[in-house]
Design a protein around this motif. Structure first.
Motif, PDB file in Angstrom:
ATOM      1  N   SER A  13      68.170  89.839  11.550  1.00  0.00           N
ATOM      2  CA  SER A  13      67.138  88.814  11.485  1.00  0.00           C
ATOM      3  C   SER A  13      67.722  87.516  12.017  1.00  0.00           C
ATOM      4  CB  SER A  13      66.650  88.638  10.041  1.00  0.00           C
ATOM      5  OG  SER A  13      67.737  88.251   9.199  1.00  0.00           O
ATOM      6  N   ALA A  14      66.952  86.442  11.968  1.00  0.00           N
ATOM      7  CA  ALA A  14      67.384  85.182  12.548  1.00  0.00           C
ATOM      8  C   ALA A  14      68.063  84.289  11.518  1.00  0.00           C
ATOM      9  CB  ALA A  14      66.196  84.443  13.168  1.00  0.00           C
ATOM     10  N   GLY A  34      67.928  83.862   7.297  1.00  0.00           N
ATOM     11  CA  GLY A  34      68.528  85.194   7.320  1.00  0.00           C
ATOM     12  C   GLY A  34      70.016  85.171   7.067  1.00  0.00           C
ATOM     13  N   PRO A 249      66.341  95.114  17.450  1.00  0.00           N
ATOM     14  CA  PRO A 249      66.660  93.907  16.678  1.00  0.00           C
ATOM     15  C   PRO A 249      68.164  93.758  16.465  1.00  0.00           C
ATOM     16  CG  PRO A 249      64.898  95.170  15.631  1.00  0.00           C
ATOM     17  CD  PRO A 249      65.463  96.044  16.706  1.00  0.00           C
ATOM     18  N   ASP A 274      62.130  85.650  14.451  1.00  0.00           N
ATOM     19  CA  ASP A 274      61.775  86.794  13.611  1.00  0.00           C
ATOM     20  C   ASP A 274      60.384  87.312  13.949  1.00  0.00           C
ATOM     21  OD1 ASP A 274      64.119  87.081  12.136  1.00  0.00           O
ATOM     22  OD2 ASP A 274      63.491  85.659  10.598  1.00  0.00           O
ATOM     23  N   THR A 277      60.469  89.215  17.296  1.00  0.00           N
ATOM     24  CA  THR A 277      61.089  90.531  17.126  1.00  0.00           C
ATOM     25  C   THR A 277      60.148  91.490  16.409  1.00  0.00           C
ATOM     26  OG1 THR A 277      63.305  89.558  17.066  1.00  0.00           O
ATOM     27  CG2 THR A 277      63.048  91.747  16.114  1.00  0.00           C
ATOM     28  N   ALA A 278      59.506  91.012  15.331  1.00  0.00           N
ATOM     29  CA  ALA A 278      58.566  91.866  14.592  1.00  0.00           C
ATOM     30  C   ALA A 278      57.415  92.306  15.477  1.00  0.00           C
ATOM     31  CB  ALA A 278      58.046  91.122  13.360  1.00  0.00           C
TER      32      ALA A 278
END
Length: 344
Positions: A13-14, A34, A249, A274, A277-278
Motif C-alpha cells: 500500500s502507499a 500504510g 501492487p 491506493d 492501485t485498487a
C-alpha cells in the motif's frame, strides 16, 4: 550468502516519507498511513527525532532509505558508514532497506549529490561487490534505486535497466523502482519510459517511489529536475499505472523533500496511489471474470441425435431437443452483497 535472505513484509500500500515538520503531528494524530520511510543518515545519532522514531515504529511499518553508501565507489565502501547503517537497522528493525545506484565519494570527500555511473561490466563488478558487502553486513536483501539522469556516458555498453537486471541476477538484491526518476531520465535522455519499466525483473521490485519534479527551460530544451517538491504530476501517475499493470501492487512511497507541505497533502497523495492501485486490480478481476464467462458461454452444446438423417433438423424440433438436453440453469441473480464480494 546474499542470495539466501528471506524477504521481509511491508504492506503493498502507499506510505509517506517521514519529515521533521510532521513528526509531532504523526505522534499525536496517528493518521492512517500504510507505512513510513526515513533517511538512514538522519537517525545515526541520538536525540528527539530518534526517540520519536522509536515510538512511531511501534505504530507504523518502517522502511530505511540510505543516501550515503556510494555503491558505485571503486575504492569500496566506507566501513564506518556501513557500520552506522547496520546499527540503524538493528535498532529500528525496518521491513525494507534501500540505497541508490550512484556514487558520492571521491578520495575520501563526500559530495552532496548522487552521481551516475557508466553502465558496463567493470562498473557492474564494482557495484555488485559493494552490494554483496552491504547485504552480508546487514544480513538482509537491499533494494537498489534507479537514478535520475541528466546526461549519459557515451561509452556505456548497456542501459540502466539492463545494468539493474544484471545486478539482481548477480547479487540477489531487490529493486526500488522510482517512477518519477524513470520519467525524468526518459525525458532528458529521450528514451521510452515504459520500455525501461518492462525491462526490469518483476520478482525483484520490492518498492516504488512517486514524487513531483520541476520543469526547467534551457534554451530551446526542456529539462526535468528531480526536486521532490510538488504533487505527483499526471505523467508520473500514468507511468505508475503502467508499473502496477506490469508488476501488481507494491509498497509505494510518496516522496516530498523540498517545499514540504502540510501532512494532509502527503496523506492525500498516498490515498490517490491506493485508490489507483485498487481501481487497476478491480478492473483486472472484472476483465478476468468476463473472459471466464465468455469462455463458458462459448462452449457448444452437442446433442445426442439418434437416427440422424441427411436432412437438417427442423428449427422447432432442434430447440425442443436443446431444452431437453441442456442442464437446468437457474436464472436467479445472486444477492447484491454476494456480487460485490465476488467482484472485489
Amino acid at each position: 550468502m546474499s542470495n539466501m535472505f528471506s524477504p521481509l513484509a511491508i504492506p503493498a500500500s502507499a506510505g509517506i516519507g517521514l519529515r521533521s515538520p510532521h513528526i509531532a503531528e504523526m505522534l499525536t494524530r496517528r493518521p492512517s498511513a500504510g507505512w513510513l520511510e526515513v533517511h538512514a543518515e538522519n537517525y545515526m545519532g541520538d536525540g528527539a527525532g530518534v526517540q520519536a522514531l522509536e515510538r512511531l515504529r511501534q505504530i507504523y511499518p518502517l522502511s530505511v532509505h540510505g543516501v550515503g553508501l556510494s555503491l558505485g565507489s571503486a575504492q569500496g565502501l566506507d566501513r564506518d558508514h556501513l557500520e552506522r547503517l547496520r546499527k540503524v537497522c538493528e535498532r529500528f528493525e525496518p521491513d525494507l532497506v534501500s540505497e541508490h545506484l550512484a556514487w558520492s565519494v571521491a578520495d575520501g570527500a563526500y559530495l552532496n549529490d548522487l552521481l551516475p555511473l557508466r553502465y558496463d561490466e567493470e562498473a557492474l563488478a564494482i557495484v555488485a561487490r559493494n552490494v554483496e558487502t552491504v547485504q552480508d553486513s546487514l544480513k538482509r536483501r537491499v533494494l537498489i534505486e534507479n537514478l535520475s539522469a541528466y546526461l549519459a556516458f557515451a561509452d556505456s555498453s548497456m542501459n540502466e535497466a539492463e545494468f539493474l537486471a544484471a545486478l539482481v541476477a548477480r547479487t540477489g538484491c531487490g529493486l526500488l523502482l522510482d517512477v518519477n526518476n524513470v520519467q525524468v531520465s526518459a525525458h532528458n535522455l529521450q528514451y521510452d519510459a515504459k520500455a525501461f519499466i518492462d525491462a526490469l525483473p518483476e520478482e525483484a521490485i520490492g518498492e516504488i517511489h512517486l514524487a513531483g519534479h520541476a520543469t526547467n527551460q534551457v534554451g530551446t530544451d526542456t529539462v526535468l529536475i528531480d526536486d521532490h517538491g510538488s504533487r505527483v504530476p499526471p505523467v508520473v501517475w500514468a507511468l505508475y499505472q503502467h508499473a502496477v499493470d506490469r508488476f501488481g501492487p507494491r509498497p509505494t512511497l510518496i516522496e516530498w523533500d523540498t517545499d514540504v507541505p502540510v501532512l494532509d497533502v502527503l496523506l492525500g497523495e498516498a490515498m490517490w496511489a491506493d485508490m489507483l492501485t485498487a481501481s487497476i486490480m478491480f478492473s483486472r478481476k472484472q476483465a478476468a471474470r468476463r473472459e471466464q464467462l465468455t469462455e463458458t458461454r462459448a462452449t457448444p452444446i452437442r446433442l445426442p441425435i439418434e437416427g440422424e438423417t441427411t436432412t437438417s433438423m427442423p428449427v422447432l424440433a432442434a430447440f425442443a431437443a436443446a431444452r431437453t438436453a441442456r442442464p437446468s440453469i437457474s436464472l436467479a441473480l445472486p444477492p447484491l452483497e454476494e456480487e460485490y464480494h465476488a467482484a472485489a
